[in-house]
Design a protein around this motif. Structure first.
Motif, PDB file in Angstrom:
ATOM      1  N   VAL A  72       0.858  -1.177   0.000  1.00 10.76           N
ATOM      2  CA  VAL A  72       0.000   0.000   0.000  1.00 10.76           C
ATOM      3  C   VAL A  72       0.896   1.229   0.000  1.00 10.76           C
ATOM      4  O   VAL A  72       1.928   1.261   0.679  1.00 10.76           O
ATOM      5  CB  VAL A  72      -0.933   0.007   1.235  1.00 10.76           C
ATOM      6  N   MET A  73       0.476   2.214  -0.787  1.00 12.49           N
ATOM      7  CA  MET A  73       1.277   3.432  -0.901  1.00 12.49           C
ATOM      8  C   MET A  73       1.534   4.041   0.477  1.00 12.49           C
ATOM      9  O   MET A  73       0.609   4.237   1.266  1.00 12.49           O
ATOM     10  CB  MET A  73       0.536   4.444  -1.773  1.00 12.49           C
ATOM     11  N   GLY A  74       2.814   4.298   0.803  1.00 18.73           N
ATOM     12  CA  GLY A  74       3.173   4.922   2.062  1.00 18.73           C
ATOM     13  C   GLY A  74       3.444   3.950   3.181  1.00 18.73           C
ATOM     14  O   GLY A  74       3.831   4.360   4.278  1.00 18.73           O
ATOM     15  N   GLU A  75       3.279   2.644   2.955  1.00 18.85           N
ATOM     16  CA  GLU A  75       3.504   1.648   3.994  1.00 18.85           C
ATOM     17  C   GLU A  75       4.646   0.712   3.584  1.00 18.85           C
ATOM     18  O   GLU A  75       4.817   0.401   2.409  1.00 18.85           O
ATOM     19  CB  GLU A  75       2.242   0.814   4.255  1.00 18.85           C
TER      20      GLU A  75
END
Length: 254
Positions: A72-75
């Motif tokens: 997931v974007m940002g994780e």
């Protein structure tokens, strides 16, 4: 007159192929790197394409939706196997790379130092470069513009220059070394096949650089012995040199 190598000249026969020529060593290194590089490339591309197709986004009909945790974007992605895959991959890769470095270094060290066979010696020939040609000085003092050597014998060259920087090389036999005024470099080779090759200069040394070519004649051992005996220690350009030991003609035992 060039430097004469004070040496008892006795030939080294190739005992069952135990003495490898530099050309054979370089070809082995090339083949190993080619095969290993091709195998790694195929493995990486195949592994990447397999997972890219297997876990591709199928929209609403995704059989891996509940089995795969997609990033997931940002994780930061979670580890799926506790880092075992990374550990095994790194360990195997490190073992292969270290083994390859050790093998390559030992092969190049063999090319640098040449073979050593206890109780037997090899042929020494002095090579002197000049603008624009090569002079080959044999152990008996004979000097010639053609390098003649026996087949399947270890030949050591001591290379220097009479004037400017040159670079002596025999492309077909993978022989190459600097020829520098006031200094001596060493090279060695064996020629498994009879025939005529070319010695060239790889260093831009003046207007005649492109014609600085000398023939290299690889002769059967009997023919070489006969030719060398016929020189009688004479010098092709500077008269008579030292006499020849009748029991050791041109480095090849009678």
């Amino acid at each position: 007159m060039g430097h004469l190598v004070p040496h008892t000249v006795v030939g080294i026969p190739l005992h069952g192929g135990s003495v490898r020529a530099p050309a054979d060593v370089f070809e082995s290194i090339f083949e190993v790197f080619l095969i290993l590089g091709t195998a790694v490339g195929i493995l990486v591309v195949t592994y990447t394409m397999y997972h890219a197709l297997k876990y591709r986004d199928r929209g609403g009909d995704d059989p891996y939706a509940d089995k795969v945790e997609r990033p997931v974007m940002g994780e930061m992605p979670a580890s799926g196997s506790g880092g075992r895959k990374v550990f095994y991959s790194f360990g195997i890769s490190a073992l292969i790379v270290v083994s390859l470095i050790v093998w390559t270094y030992s092969s190049l060290a063999y090319v640098e130092d040449g073979p050593t066979i206890e109780g037997e010696e090899d042929i020494h020939i002095t090579v002197e470069g000049y603008r624009f040609g090569w002079a080959f000085i044999y152990p008996n003092g004979h000097e010639a513009s053609t390098l003649r050597v026996p087949q399947n014998w270890v030949v050591r060259l001591e290379v220097t220059s009479r004037d400017v920087f040159h670079n002596f090389g025999i492309p077909e036999l993978r022989v190459k070394t600097d020829a520098m005024p006031g200094q001596t470099t060493e090279a060695w080779f064996t020629a498994p096949e009879t025939g005529t090759y070319e010695a060239v200069c790889y260093e831009l040394c003046g207007s005649g650089h492109s014609v600085m070519v000398s023939p290299v004649e690889v002769m059967p051992q009997d023919e070489y012995r006969e030719w060398y005996a016929g020189t009688n220690g004479t010098n092709g350009t500077n008269g008579t040199a030292a006499s020849v030991d009748a029991a050791s003609v041109g480095g090849v035992p009678a």
